[in-house]
Structures are given as C-alpha cells and as structure tokens.
Design a protein around this motif. Structure first.
Motif: not given
Length: 374
Positions: A258-268, A285-292, A349-358
């Motif tokens: 979910e975090i990765a999807d949000y990042y990718t949409e924002r960064f496209a 996809r595996c989403f271990y690391v989200y790398s630009l 950062p893409i660890y799962p306990h990040l909040t939506d605000a973070q």
C-alpha cells in the motif's frame, strides 16, 4: 517529524513475546539452542506455506547461497553468472566455493539482471546462473528458468529480499532448482538477529544442504563428518520467534505494498524532473525496499535530511568495481546500467508500521525537491 530509514523499533510490539521465548527455551530441560524442534517446526511451516518439498534454515541468506552452490557441486573451474549490481554475497558466495563470478548487466529501470545479458555471459564453464530479485522488483524468472533449461545449467534464485512476493502466481524462491531467503532484521520477514533458509524440491540437494550447514554431519551419528561443511545452524529462539511472527507476515506485506502504491502514484509526475519511481503494479513485486532513481541523487538525499526523512544508498558501486571482485572483471568490459544504478538509486522508508501521515510526509518531501539537471 524525524523518520529514520532503519527504524529502531521494528519489534517493540513483540518485545514481551521475545523475552518470554528466550526464557522458555533457555530454561527448557533439553537446553537445545540450535537445530531443535522449533527449527524443525519453522521449516515445516515454511514448507507448507510455499508448497515446497524441503526447507532448510541456516545462519544467514549469505550462508544459504554458499550452501546451495556447495551442494550443487559448484567449485574450481566453474563459472556462475550473477548480476553486476546487487549485494556482495551474490559474488562472494561464488568465490567462497572456489568458482568464478561472471557479471551480467541489469535493466536500467528495474535494476534486475537482464536475461539477454545472462545468456550472453553463459559459457562452456557455466555451472549455474543466479538472478536476484532487487528492491521491489522480482527478476524475470520464467525466462531465467527457460535459459537454465536450454543451456543445461543450474538455476539458483536469490530471493533473499523477496519473501512473500509472487510472480505469475508462483512464490519467490520457487522458480529455481533452489531459492534462498534472508531473515536479517530489515528484510520483509526479518527477525531479531540473523538467519536464512534454502528452499528446494530436490531431495538430494536438501540432504546435502542439511549436512553442509552442520559441519558435514548427517544428523544420525554425531562427530561423523561425511563432507567438509560449515557452521550455519539455525537458532531455536529465533525459530520460535519467527513462528510467532509468520501469521502476521501477509498483513505486513500488504501494508508495504500500500505504501509503495501511494509513493508510485505521487512520484509518477516527477520523471520530467529527473526522479523516477519503480514500475507500478503488484505482480512480481516484493516491496522490501522502495528505491527511486534520481539524476541528482545526492542532492535529493540532502534535501530529505533537511525534512527529517532518512534515506539510504544501495549500492554505491557495481560489484565488478568493488576491490574484492575487481579481479573477476574482464578487461574492457563495462556494465553501464549497473554503473548508472549505483549513481542514481536512493531508497525511502517503507516499513509497515509507518502511519499514513508519515507516508504522506515522506512523499511530500520528495515532491518538494526541485529536481532538474545536475
């Protein structure tokens, strides 16, 4: 807001469970701390989850690669084709068994090894090909499987970063003659220490890996060493802790996705400013690391620091450019896409306990970067 790239609180919610586990196993009458019943139960749980014939837990993902290559009989005079961009064990495991790593270039966007580069690197001395899943993208394993079959070489799937990922319905780690996982803290199924596993459907390969991880003993007669082995035995405390954490893995992976999807949409829209997100989607996809990929990577990293966002560079030089592996680089050979990846990649950062605000704060910080030419 300060958000470190490597969070110090990954296991805060499970601290009491871990302490109880240490006490329970540490005070058990058997006093068995390695390769006991909890390790066997953990291996069985992974077998059932993956639909694999055998799983062997060992000391690390690096050890898993070395054990697999050793069990396959790869050694002096052999070559193993590996990506030119990635973690050092891709090459060091090959060198550790006496073989020669041969480097193949990667895709300029996904940063996983290119199948046509792998095929071009195969020679009469090639014993195995060893593609690796990278960051959030799995390698093209159907093509790698076909390549290995066509050239009659072994296929080792370095799925250390990809546990929980699937490609065309097949779990990461299940495409090769053997696959490996890593349980080091920051991986998708990381633990409070080190650990790894080998996954295979080949019974003979499984038997040899079990011997090699325990000083060449076969488990029947102690101090009878059938082959030269290693000390790569799995910890009972960590096996029990991972059994506790396994049911929650799917939920943690969903959050990462979910975090990765949000990042990718924002960064496209940032591509025109020299900042490129990874390819969208969930399959493979595996989403271990989200790398630009950023043209002004170091400037972006400094900008994020001023906004309280930690970031990390994996890997600042291709493997053939590392002092340890330079002697295996053929004169006049270049890996331009690996070199470009080393200059442009920056992980968020893409660890799962990040909040939506973070997550939103991190995305805002990236989008505020002016970009542009160097």
């Amino acid at each position: 807001m300060t958000l470190p790239f490597f969070p110090p609180d990954l296991f805060d919610d499970e601290r009491d469970v871990l302490l109880e586990t240490v006490f329970r196993i540490g005070t058990a009458p058997a006093q068995r701390f390695i390769l006991g019943e909890r390790t066997a139960a953990f291996e069985q749980a992974l077998r059932l989850q993956l639909g694999a014939a055998d799983v062997m837990a060992c000391g690390s993902g690096t050890a898993a690669l070395t054990l697999v290559l050793g069990a396959m009989g790869v050694g002096p005079g052999d070559e193993v084709v590996v990506p030119a961009f990635g973690c050092a064990p891709l090459a060091s495991s090959v060198v550790s068994v006496g073989a020669t790593p041969v480097f193949a270039d990667v895709h300029p966007w996904t940063m996983v090894v290119e199948p046509y580069e792998v095929e071009a690197a195969i020679s009469a001395r090639t014993a195995a090909i060893m593609p690796a899943h990278m960051f959030s993208v799995m390698a093209d394993m159907p093509t790698m499987r076909a390549l290995a079959d066509r050239h009659c070489v072994r296929l080792v799937e370095d799925s250390a970063v990809a546990q929980g990922g699937t490609l065309a319905g097949v779990p990461a780690g299940r495409w090769g003659d053997a696959g490996v996982f890593s349980f080091v803290q920051v991986k998708t199924f990381g633990t409070a220490g080190e650990g790894g596993a080998v996954v295979t459907d080949d019974p003979e390969l499984g038997r040899l890996v079990r011997m090699l991880r325990n000083h060449g003993q076969d488990g029947r007669d102690r101090f009878v060493h059938h082959v030269i082995g290693h000390n790569s035995r799995f910890d009972e405390v960590l096996a029990d802790f991972q059994l506790h954490r396994l049911p929650g893995l799917a939920g943690r992976l969903r959050r990462r996705a979910e975090i990765a999807d949000y990042y990718t949409e924002r960064f496209a829209p940032l591509v025109e400013r020299g900042v490129q997100p990874p390819p969208p989607g969930r399959d493979g996809r595996c989403f271990y690391v989200y790398s630009l990929l950023a043209d002004r990577r170091d400037d972006l990293k400094r900008h994020l620091t001023t906004r309280g966002v930690g970031s990390h560079v994996y890997y600042p030089a291709p493997l053939p450019a590392q002092p340890a592996f330079a002697r295996y680089a053929k004169p006049g050979q270049y890996w331009p896409h690996a070199e470009l990846a080393s200059a442009r990649t920056l992980a968020l950062p893409i660890y799962p306990h990040l909040t939506d605000a973070q997550v939103e704060h991190i995305a805002d910080a990236v989008c505020d970067f002016p970009g542009g030419p160097r």
